[in-house]
Design a protein around this motif. Sequence first.
Motif, PDB file in Angstrom:
ATOM      1  N   MET A 316       0.839  -1.203   0.000  1.00  0.00           N
ATOM      2  CA  MET A 316       0.000   0.000   0.000  1.00  0.00           C
ATOM      3  C   MET A 316       0.872   1.251   0.000  1.00  0.00           C
ATOM      4  O   MET A 316       0.636   2.194  -0.769  1.00  0.00           O
ATOM      5  CB  MET A 316      -0.911  -0.007   1.236  1.00  0.00           C
ATOM      6  CG  MET A 316      -2.059  -0.985   1.175  1.00  0.00           C
ATOM      7  SD  MET A 316      -2.810  -1.320   2.807  1.00  0.00           S
ATOM      8  CE  MET A 316      -2.949   0.314   3.495  1.00  0.00           C
ATOM      9  N   ASN A 317       1.886   1.260   0.859  1.00  0.00           N
ATOM     10  CA  ASN A 317       2.761   2.427   0.957  1.00  0.00           C
ATOM     11  C   ASN A 317       3.623   2.615  -0.288  1.00  0.00           C
ATOM     12  O   ASN A 317       4.130   3.715  -0.535  1.00  0.00           O
ATOM     13  CB  ASN A 317       3.647   2.311   2.200  1.00  0.00           C
ATOM     14  CG  ASN A 317       2.872   2.551   3.484  1.00  0.00           C
ATOM     15  OD1 ASN A 317       1.884   3.282   3.492  1.00  0.00           O
ATOM     16  ND2 ASN A 317       3.297   1.930   4.567  1.00  0.00           N
ATOM     17  N   MET A 318       3.764   1.553  -1.065  1.00  0.00           N
ATOM     18  CA  MET A 318       4.476   1.652  -2.338  1.00  0.00           C
ATOM     19  C   MET A 318       3.555   2.134  -3.460  1.00  0.00           C
ATOM     20  O   MET A 318       4.007   2.333  -4.591  1.00  0.00           O
ATOM     21  CB  MET A 318       5.084   0.289  -2.702  1.00  0.00           C
ATOM     22  CG  MET A 318       6.210  -0.148  -1.775  1.00  0.00           C
ATOM     23  SD  MET A 318       6.609  -1.921  -1.912  1.00  0.00           S
ATOM     24  CE  MET A 318       7.191  -2.034  -3.602  1.00  0.00           C
ATOM     25  N   GLY A 319       2.256   2.287  -3.148  1.00  0.00           N
ATOM     26  CA  GLY A 319       1.314   2.824  -4.122  1.00  0.00           C
ATOM     27  C   GLY A 319       0.437   1.798  -4.805  1.00  0.00           C
ATOM     28  O   GLY A 319      -0.275   2.130  -5.760  1.00  0.00           O
ATOM     29  N   MET A 320       0.433   0.560  -4.335  1.00  0.00           N
ATOM     30  CA  MET A 320      -0.360  -0.483  -4.987  1.00  0.00           C
ATOM     31  C   MET A 320      -1.826  -0.387  -4.590  1.00  0.00           C
ATOM     32  O   MET A 320      -2.149  -0.084  -3.440  1.00  0.00           O
ATOM     33  CB  MET A 320       0.171  -1.868  -4.618  1.00  0.00           C
ATOM     34  CG  MET A 320       1.583  -2.133  -5.075  1.00  0.00           C
ATOM     35  SD  MET A 320       2.092  -3.821  -4.655  1.00  0.00           S
ATOM     36  CE  MET A 320       3.861  -3.708  -4.955  1.00  0.00           C
TER      37      MET A 320
END
Length: 584
Positions: A316-320
């Motif tokens: 999530m924090n990587m943008g997924m």
Amino acid sequence: MKNRNGILALAILAAAACGKQGEAERAAPAAPPSSGAAAKGLEDHSGELRRDVVAVTDSIAVAIGFGLGNSILVQGETCAFIIDTTESREIAQAISAEFDQLTDLPIEAIIYTHNHADHVFGADVFASGRDIDIYAHETTAGEVNKAVNIIRPILSRRSARMFGTYLDAGDNGFINAGLGPGLGVTGPNGGSIGYLPPTITYSDRLETEICGRKVILQHAPGETDDHTYVYLPDENVLMPGDNIYKAFPNLYTIRGTSYRDVVKWARSLDAMRALGAEHLVPSHTRPVSGRETISDLLTAYADGIRFVHDQTVRGMNMGMDPGALVEFVQLPPHLKNHPYLQEYYGTVRWSVRAIYDGYLGWFNGDGAALNPPTRRARAAAMAKVARDQTTLADAAAEALAADKLALAAELATLAIDADEDANRARALKADALAAMGYQSISPNGRNYLLTQAHELRGNLTIKEIPDERSIAFTRAVPIANFMASLPVNLNAEDALDVERKVEFRFTDTGEVFTVEIRRGVAIVTPAPADEPDLVVETTSLVWIDLLLGQRRAGVAIATGAIKFPGGLGDAAAFGDFMKLFRVT
């Protein structure tokens, strides 16, 4: 707290809205050859669910396979008590008859491990019309009320689908229900309900004596927030309820549920492991004996839950978005192949989506999903693309020209995902999002849509660049919060073969933490390590600056801001440890 007033007005769980159709009308098509392995796996798993009454000790027995849930008999000095009562009077009667063969002691108490129907709906059979004590967490009665009164209609329909209530038995239909041979409370073959509300409740922990036995009830959130584990310290027997069973945990159930806090679930498993129980008697599947075996099972179960949670949050924090996350989060082989983590009940993919939703809600972060087109509009557009043999980008352009902005944004998104004329599709999507933004009277929606349109056009990139004010604020955050963030920043793929304990001693606050890397999972505990592989001494501010990128580890070591009681030779091991983390 005792409560003998206010009997809950139970609404009988309804069968699914559609009646049972004729055999010819609903005959299932032959299962494709590719489904054979799944059916064989489920058939093999049925052996775990076979009907049986197992003597765990001379005074404790568990009935398995009579219904979806188990029921546990504990004999005391002058009476006996029951832990969980299964899902119907009829199933409870069959179990009661078996227990009568083991003892003639009267049942004087019932303990509910949690609120689910397959644990509470057979209670009045064991009470036999007498006024007996019924123990549960203080929130259990409210959760039962919500299930049977407030959301009963939708829960009943979805439960009937999930538990295969209307399916015929066989390879082309129903094989088992994962945790039991079937659910015996709804549908054409369902039983009657004999729920009794709790009379003695507790909040965090209750130590009491029942039938001359010392009993500990401990709040242990997991599959439900109201979960209780039951521990008999003199016999060293643990009843975990549904917080562990021989199947991948139902971190999300497709019949529908509120968010299940999986971090708390893993911590509850840690607490149960710390008991060092000699016998584990779950409320589904079979009991297990042997302290080391039980410890290993609880460890693997907690690690499976933590891995899914931590890597979901990392992604999530990587943008997924959820679609990307379900491909990204895959259990490593040693967990994927573990017999207690086979997907006979919950699944990793459903769990990933639930964790995303638990943190961020339904919105996946793409402006095209804020106000999507209707299903009919989407279906009509896709049918037209197929019929006219046009491209998705052309269809998006046509929708945009017709001022069908939501449809244009969605079709352009599909074109981008398919890498079909992607540059043109990005421009079309940007135009559609911008137009929707201009039409929005919600500042939140307007700003979001216009910003994403600029991103698609390459006009801006959102970056988190710490400034002096944010750095000063972050430095004031307790060091425990920073340590707690490490697990969701672990590069699991680089740590699958790593087993290491690192003890951190913060000399300014006097706090000590252990970070244990256990084959793709990081566990942080606020305590010294048992036989650490590496000890690090520093201050909380140095560590925070290191994580924020405001200080280099090499310089901190050279200046003595980071010290190694084991000698400078540990500096290389510290460097290897830091490489395992992506700190945001």
